[in-house]
Design a protein around this motif. Structure first.
Motif, PDB file in Angstrom:
ATOM      1  N   ASP A  71       0.836  -1.193   0.000  1.00  0.00           N
ATOM      2  CA  ASP A  71       0.000   0.000   0.000  1.00  0.00           C
ATOM      3  C   ASP A  71       0.876   1.250   0.000  1.00  0.00           C
ATOM      4  O   ASP A  71       0.984   1.961   0.987  1.00  0.00           O
ATOM      5  CB  ASP A  71      -0.927  -0.008   1.220  1.00  0.00           C
ATOM      6  N   GLY A  72       1.542   1.486  -1.116  1.00  0.00           N
ATOM      7  CA  GLY A  72       2.403   2.658  -1.225  1.00  0.00           C
ATOM      8  C   GLY A  72       3.865   2.271  -1.283  1.00  0.00           C
ATOM      9  O   GLY A  72       4.252   1.104  -1.109  1.00  0.00           O
ATOM     10  N   HIS A 109       3.080   3.476  -7.727  1.00  0.00           N
ATOM     11  CA  HIS A 109       1.993   2.862  -6.962  1.00  0.00           C
ATOM     12  C   HIS A 109       0.727   2.859  -7.811  1.00  0.00           C
ATOM     13  O   HIS A 109       0.214   3.919  -8.205  1.00  0.00           O
ATOM     14  CB  HIS A 109       1.753   3.659  -5.674  1.00  0.00           C
TER      15      HIS A 109
END
Length: 222
Positions: A71-72, A109
């Protein structure tokens, strides 16, 4: 290098390698590196091959594209470190982070939205490592609404090198015209400075309690 062949490149000089029940992704990455490729694409790092990739991508290959779940940027890089340590359980985490930071320049991302569409959420440059985690800066970010995908104003360190490779390099694409973007960058820089100051304060307090022979978790009245 893929588990299941999905990529099809419009080039003549490329080779696809696909895993088999008896040939894992790590063996394929090692075989691909022996071919001395100019570019290497690895579909998904999921195991101990992440260690070999971290060392090779920064030295043996002129350019590489690797996919990871996270997540990132920070989460993806942390996952890369964890996977690399599977290949070398005794390796110190700071050394592994240094290895990966030297091999990775950018993190793109990508996320899936409620409408099912995949969109680029951010592009971050990897600057190096910190005491905990990696030092990164966001170059572009998806802000949603009418703003869409916008530059943050940060110019990557490698950008001047593109001129030496004969690639047109116009730094104006990184210019942030949005006042809110600039304000967000300033707030992020302030928070970052505060977190670093707190970390230094905790370290100094730990040294003080140790020198006084006190328990490390003891709270001092100052």
């Amino acid at each position: 290098v893929e588990d299941v062949a999905e990529l099809s490149l419009d080039r003549e000089d490329w080779l696809a390698l696909e895993t088999r029940p008896t040939v894992g992704l790590g063996a394929l990455v090692a075989s691909a590196l022996r071919l001395r490729p100019d570019r290497l694409v690895v579909a998904d790092l999921r195991g101990a091959e992440a260690l070999d990739g971290g060392g090779a991508f920064g030295a043996a290959v002129d350019g590489a594209l690797v996919s990871l779940t996270g997540d990132g940027a920070q989460a993806a890089l942390a996952r890369w470190v964890a996977l690399a340590q599977l290949g070398a359980p005794g390796a110190a985490e700071p050394a592994v982070r240094e290895l990966i930071a030297g091999a990775c320049d950018l993190v793109v991302h990508v996320g899936r939205f409620a409408d099912g569409a995949l969109r680029v959420l951010a592009i971050d440059e990897v600057l190096g490592v910190r005491e905990v985690g990696f030092d990164t800066q966001t170059l572009f970010a998806y802000r949603g609404g009418d703003e869409g995908f916008a530059a943050t104003g940060a110019i990557p360190r490698f950008w001047p090198e593109l001129d030496g490779r004969g690639i047109p390099a116009d730094p104006s694409i990184f210019k942030a015209d949005d006042k809110e973007v600039v304000e967000d960058l300033i707030l992020a820089a302030i928070k970052d400075a505060q977190s670093k100051a707190e970390a230094r304060s905790k370290e100094e307090m730990g040294k003080l309690t140790a020198s006084m022979g006190l328990p490390a978790d003891m709270k001092l009245p100052f």
